[in-house]
Design a protein around this motif. Structure first.
Motif, PDB file in Angstrom:
ATOM      1  N   UNK A  13      -8.539  95.805 -44.041  1.00 30.43           N
ATOM      2  CA  UNK A  13      -7.829  95.468 -42.810  1.00 30.43           C
ATOM      3  C   UNK A  13      -6.400  95.072 -43.151  1.00 30.43           C
ATOM      4  N   UNK A  15      -4.662  95.827 -45.758  1.00 27.12           N
ATOM      5  CA  UNK A  15      -3.871  96.955 -46.245  1.00 27.12           C
ATOM      6  C   UNK A  15      -3.504  97.909 -45.125  1.00 27.12           C
ATOM      7  N   UNK A  16      -4.394  98.068 -44.175  1.00 31.66           N
ATOM      8  CA  UNK A  16      -4.063  98.915 -43.030  1.00 31.66           C
ATOM      9  C   UNK A  16      -2.942  98.289 -42.216  1.00 31.66           C
ATOM     10  N   UNK A  17      -3.023  96.988 -42.034  1.00 34.67           N
ATOM     11  CA  UNK A  17      -1.990  96.314 -41.256  1.00 34.67           C
ATOM     12  C   UNK A  17      -0.638  96.342 -41.945  1.00 34.67           C
ATOM     13  N   UNK A  19       0.549  98.829 -43.179  1.00 36.67           N
ATOM     14  CA  UNK A  19       1.143 100.109 -42.784  1.00 36.67           C
ATOM     15  C   UNK A  19       1.455 100.184 -41.293  1.00 36.67           C
TER      16      UNK A  19
ATOM     17  N   UNK B  96     -10.345  99.436 -38.114  1.00 41.01           N
ATOM     18  CA  UNK B  96      -9.304  99.178 -39.114  1.00 41.01           C
ATOM     19  C   UNK B  96      -9.894  99.237 -40.527  1.00 41.01           C
ATOM     20  N   UNK B  99     -10.704 102.912 -41.541  1.00 45.26           N
ATOM     21  CA  UNK B  99      -9.498 103.686 -41.867  1.00 45.26           C
ATOM     22  C   UNK B  99      -8.944 103.235 -43.210  1.00 45.26           C
ATOM     23  N   UNK B 104      -6.501 103.761 -47.872  1.00 44.97           N
ATOM     24  CA  UNK B 104      -5.704 102.862 -48.702  1.00 44.97           C
ATOM     25  C   UNK B 104      -6.549 101.980 -49.610  1.00 44.97           C
TER      26      UNK B 104
END
Lengths: 153, 153
Positions: A13, A15-17, A19, B96, B99, B104
């Motif tokens: 989460x 790491x996605x955030x 981006x 999230x 993904x 990532x």
DNA sequence: CACAGTGAGTTGCTTCAAGCAACCCAATGT
DNA sequence: ACATTGGGTTGCTTGAAGCAACTCACTGTG
């Protein structure tokens, strides 16, 4: 945002955030899903500052979420399109929509996401409310919902 | 963040992001799902500045996403727990995670979300990979995944 | 009793991202 | 020749986030 990175977090989460968690980024992606492709159109839809839009688009391209294509020579004109990686964010967007529809849309959903052809709405499990089929980004289209007012973005 | 509101956007995504789109907010909610309840524990997990944590928690309580409960008198001690409205954000978090796991997390998912009892993983449609049942926040538990290293947060 | 420790914050200063407006450049239309 | 459009960049200002220090109420330890 300041820093933008969440150091010391070994978490998908976080790491996605890193981006897509900056201000405006998710709305840019939303617009991309709705078919917006050009700099000016993003800017008009969102009202975001142009420099911010510029840095966001470049970053999304760098990260492989959008791709920038010259669709016309002389004068050079560019468009931004979702890559596969970008399209894979569809579930995130849908779950944001569904939550927002339920909790912060007193006038009803401003936009309905329906199964193309079938007409059933997407449900919480990303399937068609009517026919039950599991849905993906390419199976649906957006329509104005009961909460849509004049000139809704 | 500056402004925090996205004016002129009649959109469930924009309205949702006005509530949870600020830096740290989603990670606070993630930790709440993982069982963190107390101010100090959020602070230690996240490393967020204490004043920021304070304003985020108050805002989430105001919005009805968390509730603040005094769980002990003298000395007064408080805990923050997800409300129904907060728990309803589960699909957002899961999408999230999914993904992030895919795009990532080079070392593999740091954390696996599995169907309690059954042991199957959650899939993209919020159902159990193994038994196919549609899942909700209460049906799953988190386990360290292949990408989990020492002292992962 | 004095003192260290804990939980839950608040205050104050600094830094960097976001907002805003203006500007640039190349080409096209009138 | 002049305005318009697309796609940006530059520069200044504002305000959110980082950081450290402080507060306050209580508790447990020698």
């Amino acid at each position: 945002m300041l820093k933008r990175e969440y150091e010391g977090q070994n978490c998908s989460i976080a790491r996605t955030l890193e981006l897509i968690g900056e201000r405006w980024t998710v709305l840019i992606i939303r617009d991309a899903f709705l078919g917006v492709r050009r700099f000016e159109d993003f800017q008009n839809e969102l009202g975001v500052a142009r420099n911010v839009l510029s840095t966001r688009l470049t970053r999304l391209v760098d990260e492989g979420i959008l791709e920038k294509r010259r669709y016309q020579e002389r004068p050079a004109r560019y468009e931004y399109r979702l890559t596969e990686k970008g399209i894979a964010l569809w579930p995130v967007l849908i779950s944001l929509v569904k939550w927002g529809d339920r909790y912060v849309s007193p006038a009803g959903p401003p936009r309905l996401i329906v199964h193309r052809g079938c007409g059933g709405e997407v449900n919480d499990h990303l399937s068609c409310e009517r026919c039950g089929k599991p849905l993906g980004a390419r199976d649906v289209e957006a329509r104005p919902g009961p909460g849509a007012k004049a000139a809704a973005a």
